[in-house]
Scaffold this motif. Structure first.
Motif, PDB file in Angstrom:
ATOM      1  N   THR A 100       0.812  -1.220   0.000  1.00 17.74           N
ATOM      2  CA  THR A 100       0.000   0.000   0.000  1.00 17.74           C
ATOM      3  C   THR A 100       0.845   1.271   0.000  1.00 17.74           C
ATOM      4  O   THR A 100       0.291   2.370  -0.004  1.00 17.74           O
ATOM      5  N   LYS A 113      -1.070 -10.523  -4.888  1.00 17.47           N
ATOM      6  CA  LYS A 113      -2.243 -10.720  -4.037  1.00 17.47           C
ATOM      7  C   LYS A 113      -2.849 -12.098  -4.272  1.00 17.47           C
ATOM      8  O   LYS A 113      -3.231 -12.806  -3.331  1.00 17.47           O
ATOM      9  N   ILE A 182      -4.634  -9.511   3.025  1.00 19.04           N
ATOM     10  CA  ILE A 182      -5.649  -8.827   2.219  1.00 19.04           C
ATOM     11  C   ILE A 182      -6.514  -7.924   3.101  1.00 19.04           C
ATOM     12  O   ILE A 182      -6.833  -6.783   2.735  1.00 19.04           O
ATOM     13  N   MET A 183      -6.903  -8.413   4.283  1.00 19.59           N
ATOM     14  CA  MET A 183      -7.722  -7.602   5.196  1.00 19.59           C
ATOM     15  C   MET A 183      -6.969  -6.367   5.674  1.00 19.59           C
ATOM     16  O   MET A 183      -7.518  -5.260   5.719  1.00 19.59           O
ATOM     17  N   ALA A 186      -6.677  -3.772   2.946  1.00 17.03           N
ATOM     18  CA  ALA A 186      -7.931  -3.022   2.806  1.00 17.03           C
ATOM     19  C   ALA A 186      -8.052  -1.962   3.895  1.00 17.03           C
ATOM     20  O   ALA A 186      -8.520  -0.839   3.639  1.00 17.03           O
ATOM     21  N   MET A 189      -5.582   0.887   3.070  1.00 16.51           N
ATOM     22  CA  MET A 189      -6.067   1.658   1.921  1.00 16.51           C
ATOM     23  C   MET A 189      -7.254   2.549   2.286  1.00 16.51           C
ATOM     24  O   MET A 189      -7.569   3.497   1.567  1.00 16.51           O
ATOM     25  N   GLY A 190      -7.906   2.229   3.416  1.00 17.77           N
ATOM     26  CA  GLY A 190      -9.015   3.069   3.869  1.00 17.77           C
ATOM     27  C   GLY A 190      -8.569   4.330   4.593  1.00 17.77           C
ATOM     28  O   GLY A 190      -9.391   5.196   4.892  1.00 17.77           O
TER      29      GLY A 190
END
Length: 320
Positions: A100, A113, A182-183, A186, A189-190
């Motif tokens: 990220t 990924k 992956i979690m 995410a 990235m938020g």
């Protein structure tokens, strides 16, 4: 005269659509859960072809479990979970931070990924059988090591405590670190890019940005990951069951609580199995509550802490 318009209530359709979930939950989850708790207070087992019970015996099953090897198997479960989870969360955090970080300009992110998530799609039973074949005394790992001249005799990986536990922990790590990565990606990235840009302008390096910005802001996802991992660790069954043929060898050092529960179910001792299930539920609830309290931040901006500090200083001033 105004005609009364007939009002249409759409709310009932919502209840109608969620009704199947509640019916299925009632039949397949709630009723079995209540029966499990009920059977935990009964003597109910099979001895040969003779079925004993159900006879109400109160807390006898719970007391018998406290005198059994339950604590030993609980310690085994904790050790196996830590061996798999600690490297899992460390690697997942590092990979999430790397993938990220726009400054690194990593190419082929989608490919990586997919690759790191692939082990999560393999069934645990197939994964355990693969490792059982690879690390057996006549398996390819021993053959490669002997052909390279690194060892003279084959290593019995599953004949030692360290070897068996390491294999189980390594398998759990491989199966779940991709999902965790992956979690966490995410979650990172938020975070608003403005925060990262402001940290760059203030002269923060990568380590400072990770510890003082990324980690605090992804705390809810970290709490969720830890809680789900604890629940999954307490339910660890398929990998050690297949790898040790259900025996928890060597010397039951890889026997988990769910394997212990399964042994009671195989012997048709439903009373003891129900009591152990209740113990597992209580342990899961306590551990999840502790994790939630440790990771939940009720004062993200520090206003409550500052208010307490001002109140404390005011009390000191009044005493003078």
């Amino acid at each position: 005269m105004k005609k009364n318009k007939k009002s249409i209530n759409y709310g009932k359709w919502g209840y109608l659509f969620i009704l199947p979930f509640f019916i299925i939950y009632l039949i397949f989850s709630l009723i079995p859960l209540v029966d499990t708790v009920r059977y935990s207070f009964f003597e109910y087992f099979r001895s040969g072809i003779k079925e004993i019970g159900p006879n109400f015996i109160g807390m006898a099953n719970y007391i018998s479990l406290l005198k059994s090897d339950m604590f030993k198997y609980g310690a085994n479960t904790l050790i196996l979970w830590l061996i798999g989870f600690v490297p899992q969360i460390v690697v997942a955090l590092v990979l999430a931070a790397w993938f990220t970080d726009a400054r690194l300009k990593i190419r082929g992110k989608q490919f990586f990924k997919v690759v790191i998530y692939l082990p999560n799609l393999i069934m645990a039973s197939a994964f355990a059988l693969l490792f059982f074949t690879m690390f057996s005394t006549n398996g390819p790992i021993n053959s490669i090591l002997m052909s390279l001249g690194w060892i003279k005799d084959p290593i019995d990986f599953m004949g030692s405590v360290v070897g068996t536990r390491s294999l189980i922990g390594f398998m759990n790590f491989l199966m779940w670190f991709g999902n965790t990565t992956i979690m966490l990606m995410a979650a990172v990235m938020g975070i608003s890019m403005d925060i990262f840009e402001a940290s760059d302008l203030d002269g923060c390096n990568s380590i400072q940005r990770f510890y003082y910005i990324t980690l605090p802001l992804i705390r809810p996802i970290l709490a969720y990951t830890l809680i789900t991992s604890i629940i999954g660790g307490l339910q660890m069954f398929d990998v050690p069951q297949i790898l040790t043929n259900g025996q928890g060898n060597p010397d039951r050092t890889s026997m988990t609580l769910i394997m212990f529960l399964n042994s009671h179910l195989k012997s048709k001792n439903y009373g003891m199995a129900g009591a152990l299930s209740v113990y597992l539920f209580i342990i899961s609830g306590i551990l999840c509550f502790i994790v939630y309290r440790m990771t939940n931040d009720n004062d993200p901006d520090g206003s409550k802490k500052a208010a307490k500090k001002r109140a404390k200083e005011e009390r000191r001033r009044l005493r003078r």
